[in-house]
Design a protein around this motif. Structure first.
Motif, PDB file in Angstrom:
ATOM      1  N   ASN A 246       0.813  -1.222   0.000  1.00  0.00           N
ATOM      2  CA  ASN A 246       0.000   0.000   0.000  1.00  0.00           C
ATOM      3  C   ASN A 246       0.847   1.274   0.000  1.00  0.00           C
ATOM      4  O   ASN A 246       0.431   2.327   0.499  1.00  0.00           O
ATOM      5  N   ARG A 247       2.045   1.203  -0.579  1.00  0.00           N
ATOM      6  CA  ARG A 247       2.895   2.390  -0.729  1.00  0.00           C
ATOM      7  C   ARG A 247       2.604   3.040  -2.082  1.00  0.00           C
ATOM      8  O   ARG A 247       2.568   2.354  -3.116  1.00  0.00           O
ATOM      9  N   LEU A 248       2.390   4.336  -2.086  1.00  0.00           N
ATOM     10  CA  LEU A 248       2.058   5.055  -3.311  1.00  0.00           C
ATOM     11  C   LEU A 248       3.270   5.104  -4.242  1.00  0.00           C
ATOM     12  O   LEU A 248       4.336   5.602  -3.869  1.00  0.00           O
ATOM     13  N   LEU A 249       3.104   4.601  -5.481  1.00  0.00           N
ATOM     14  CA  LEU A 249       4.184   4.570  -6.466  1.00  0.00           C
ATOM     15  C   LEU A 249       4.081   5.723  -7.456  1.00  0.00           C
ATOM     16  O   LEU A 249       5.082   6.336  -7.816  1.00  0.00           O
ATOM     17  N   TRP A 278      10.615   5.067  -9.343  1.00  0.00           N
ATOM     18  CA  TRP A 278      10.653   5.106 -10.806  1.00  0.00           C
ATOM     19  C   TRP A 278      10.050   3.859 -11.444  1.00  0.00           C
ATOM     20  O   TRP A 278       9.492   3.898 -12.518  1.00  0.00           O
ATOM     21  N   ASP A 279      10.168   2.715 -10.787  1.00  0.00           N
ATOM     22  CA  ASP A 279       9.594   1.484 -11.342  1.00  0.00           C
ATOM     23  C   ASP A 279       8.640   0.860 -10.333  1.00  0.00           C
ATOM     24  O   ASP A 279       8.460   1.357  -9.229  1.00  0.00           O
ATOM     25  N   ASP A 280       8.026  -0.254 -10.741  1.00  0.00           N
ATOM     26  CA  ASP A 280       6.993  -0.871  -9.913  1.00  0.00           C
ATOM     27  C   ASP A 280       7.553  -1.731  -8.783  1.00  0.00           C
ATOM     28  O   ASP A 280       6.825  -2.126  -7.877  1.00  0.00           O
ATOM     29  N   GLN A 281       8.833  -2.065  -8.836  1.00  0.00           N
ATOM     30  CA  GLN A 281       9.435  -2.881  -7.789  1.00  0.00           C
ATOM     31  C   GLN A 281      10.745  -2.244  -7.319  1.00  0.00           C
ATOM     32  O   GLN A 281      11.830  -2.798  -7.513  1.00  0.00           O
ATOM     33  N   PRO A 282      10.662  -1.073  -6.710  1.00  0.00           N
ATOM     34  CA  PRO A 282      11.875  -0.364  -6.284  1.00  0.00           C
ATOM     35  C   PRO A 282      12.421  -0.924  -4.972  1.00  0.00           C
ATOM     36  O   PRO A 282      11.736  -1.646  -4.247  1.00  0.00           O
ATOM     37  N   PRO A 289       7.225  12.929  -3.712  1.00  0.00           N
ATOM     38  CA  PRO A 289       7.666  12.648  -5.086  1.00  0.00           C
ATOM     39  C   PRO A 289       9.181  12.827  -5.241  1.00  0.00           C
ATOM     40  O   PRO A 289       9.768  13.763  -4.709  1.00  0.00           O
ATOM     41  N   VAL A 290       9.787  11.906  -6.001  1.00  0.00           N
ATOM     42  CA  VAL A 290      11.213  12.040  -6.307  1.00  0.00           C
ATOM     43  C   VAL A 290      11.406  12.647  -7.698  1.00  0.00           C
ATOM     44  O   VAL A 290      12.456  13.217  -7.996  1.00  0.00           O
ATOM     45  N   PHE A 291      10.365  12.525  -8.535  1.00  0.00           N
ATOM     46  CA  PHE A 291      10.459  13.013  -9.915  1.00  0.00           C
ATOM     47  C   PHE A 291       9.066  13.404 -10.382  1.00  0.00           C
ATOM     48  O   PHE A 291       8.092  12.702 -10.107  1.00  0.00           O
ATOM     49  N   VAL A 292       8.964  14.532 -11.104  1.00  0.00           N
ATOM     50  CA  VAL A 292       7.657  15.013 -11.576  1.00  0.00           C
ATOM     51  C   VAL A 292       7.758  15.362 -13.058  1.00  0.00           C
ATOM     52  O   VAL A 292       8.728  15.989 -13.497  1.00  0.00           O
ATOM     53  N   ASN A 293       6.754  14.946 -13.811  1.00  0.00           N
ATOM     54  CA  ASN A 293       6.646  15.286 -15.233  1.00  0.00           C
ATOM     55  C   ASN A 293       5.371  16.101 -15.426  1.00  0.00           C
ATOM     56  O   ASN A 293       4.269  15.590 -15.257  1.00  0.00           O
ATOM     57  N   ASN A 294       5.529  17.382 -15.766  1.00  0.00           N
ATOM     58  CA  ASN A 294       4.389  18.232 -16.090  1.00  0.00           C
ATOM     59  C   ASN A 294       4.252  18.318 -17.606  1.00  0.00           C
ATOM     60  O   ASN A 294       5.138  18.848 -18.278  1.00  0.00           O
TER      61      ASN A 294
END
Length: 397
Positions: A246-249, A278-282, A289-294
């Motif tokens: 239940n950790r937000l990815l 960055w991926d589904d199994q970090p 957030p570590v990275f944001v794409n606007n």
């Protein structure tokens, strides 16, 4: 304990556990309302045709070497910075300006330009003719052409292009070589078709906008949450994905809606994609957030395009063409003919014919031969004139 009792414990109890698990899963399952299903299908269908231009602004929130623990290595990723995208009746055109992380100035800078298209039969992959003509006069445009069926078995899973804007808006358009003859699909419906279970459909709201919240769970325990605009044909307002713990990815937020011309569907002008890993199994998941794409939508249209839009033609002198379509290509080592477009258009057929024989056309030699033939012809003409003049003078009057 008797042998029979031991047998019953070993066989019946596990079976009973499986039955309870099945019943519990079924109890959690819910049905997606028909109205939502039909609306999502209509929205996806209305994307044919679509022309859209967008650009991305990337933000690295957490910097430094610790990013690798979240599955992110800035030195290795190449991202689409600006995109010109067209999709129409299983035909595709994409022009992408890719960007790469420059550690010396801690920002993303232009890396290269890629251009590709699919006309329903042949796949074209180029280095961006216009980019070469405008930005780098010394570079050589390169174009590869191949029939889809010829490489389908070998390249079925090859990623052609993933339109991040349309994915953020809730749609899956063909992104792999083997999918090019497919149609646009709803991300939510495709997740259900792939085996995800609907465990809840609830009324909710996003920034005072009425929303229907749909929760899906996958077999690996991960969860997807979709917030759909209830009064706007169920377009995607917000999306979240969490892992089995239940950790937000990842979170997607869409806003500033624009109606696709002559369609019922609206698309967002702004998409914010927040990555907590960055991926589904970090190795780890960040609380922030570590990275944001606007993503900012620049242009949007739905007009029919001419067939030529989906065929790349690099006709500038010096362009290198690699073409697997001619029958002669099958006999060559790389199963394609390769030639450079000559400066003179009248030499193009000669260059192609030479390539079909596995030879290289020398346009300078061709020019020299043409010049030599012209000089020989001129000399012969002059000689004939001199002989005629001499004979006329010698003839009796």
């Amino acid at each position: 304990m008797t042998i029979i009792s031991q047998y019953l414990l070993r066989t019946l109890l596990p079976a009973l556990g499986l039955c309870l698990l099945f019943l519990q899963t079924e109890a959690w399952s819910a049905e997606l309302p028909v109205e939502i299903k039909e609306s999502l299908e209509q929205n996806a269908t209305s994307l044919n045709p679509i022309q859209a231009k967008w650009h991305s602004k990337f933000k690295v929130i957490k910097k430094g070497k610790d990013l690798t623990q979240y599955g992110l290595n800035l030195e290795e990723i190449i991202l689409p910075g600006q995109v010109d995208y067209c999709w129409q009746e299983q035909r595709l055109y994409v022009l992408v300006n890719y960007v790469k992380w420059d550690s010396s100035i801690s920002t993303f800078t232009n890396f290269n330009v890629s251009e590709l298209s699919f006309d329903g039969t042949d796949f074209y992959s180029g280095s961006g003719k216009q980019a070469h003509l405008q930005d780098d006069e010394d570079s050589i445009p390169v174009l590869e052409i191949s029939p889809l069926k010829k490489d389908l078995a070998e390249k079925a899973n090859y990623i052609v292009f993933q339109p991040d804007y349309l994915i953020a808006a809730g749609y899956l358009l063909p992104s792999r070589y083997g999918e090019l003859l497919s149609n646009a699909k709803s991300t939510l419906l495709e997740s259900i078709r792939s085996g995800s279970k609907v465990i809840a459909v609830e009324n909710d709201s996003i920034k005072d906008v009425a929303a229907t919240k749909v929760i899906l769970t996958d077999s690996d325990g991960s969860t997807e949450r979709f917030w759909l605009a209830t009064e706007r044909h169920f377009v995607l307002l917000k999306y979240e994905k969490t892992d089995p713990e239940n950790r937000l990815l990842k979170r997607i937020s869409n806003s500033d809606w624009r109606r696709l011309p002559e369609r019922i569907t609206e698309l967002p002008s702004m998409c914010e994609i927040e990555y907590f890993a960055w991926d589904d199994q970090p190795e780890q998941v960040s609380d922030t957030p570590v990275f944001v794409n606007n993503i900012i939508l620049e242009e949007l249209n739905s007009q029919e395009l001419d067939d030529q839009k989906f065929r790349l033609d690099y006709d500038e002198g010096g362009s290198v063409i690699s073409d697997a379509r001619p029958p002669e290509a099958a006999k060559l080592p790389k199963r394609k003919i390769v030639y450079s477009v000559p400066a003179r258009k009248e030499d193009l057929e000669k260059a192609i014919n030479a390539a079909k024989q596995g030879k290289k056309f020398n346009e300078f030699s061709s020019r020299s031969n043409s010049s030599l033939q012209w000089l020989i012809g001129l000399n012969v003409f002059v000689l004939i004139v001199i002989i005629a003049w001499f004979l006329i003078r010698k003839s009796p009057r």
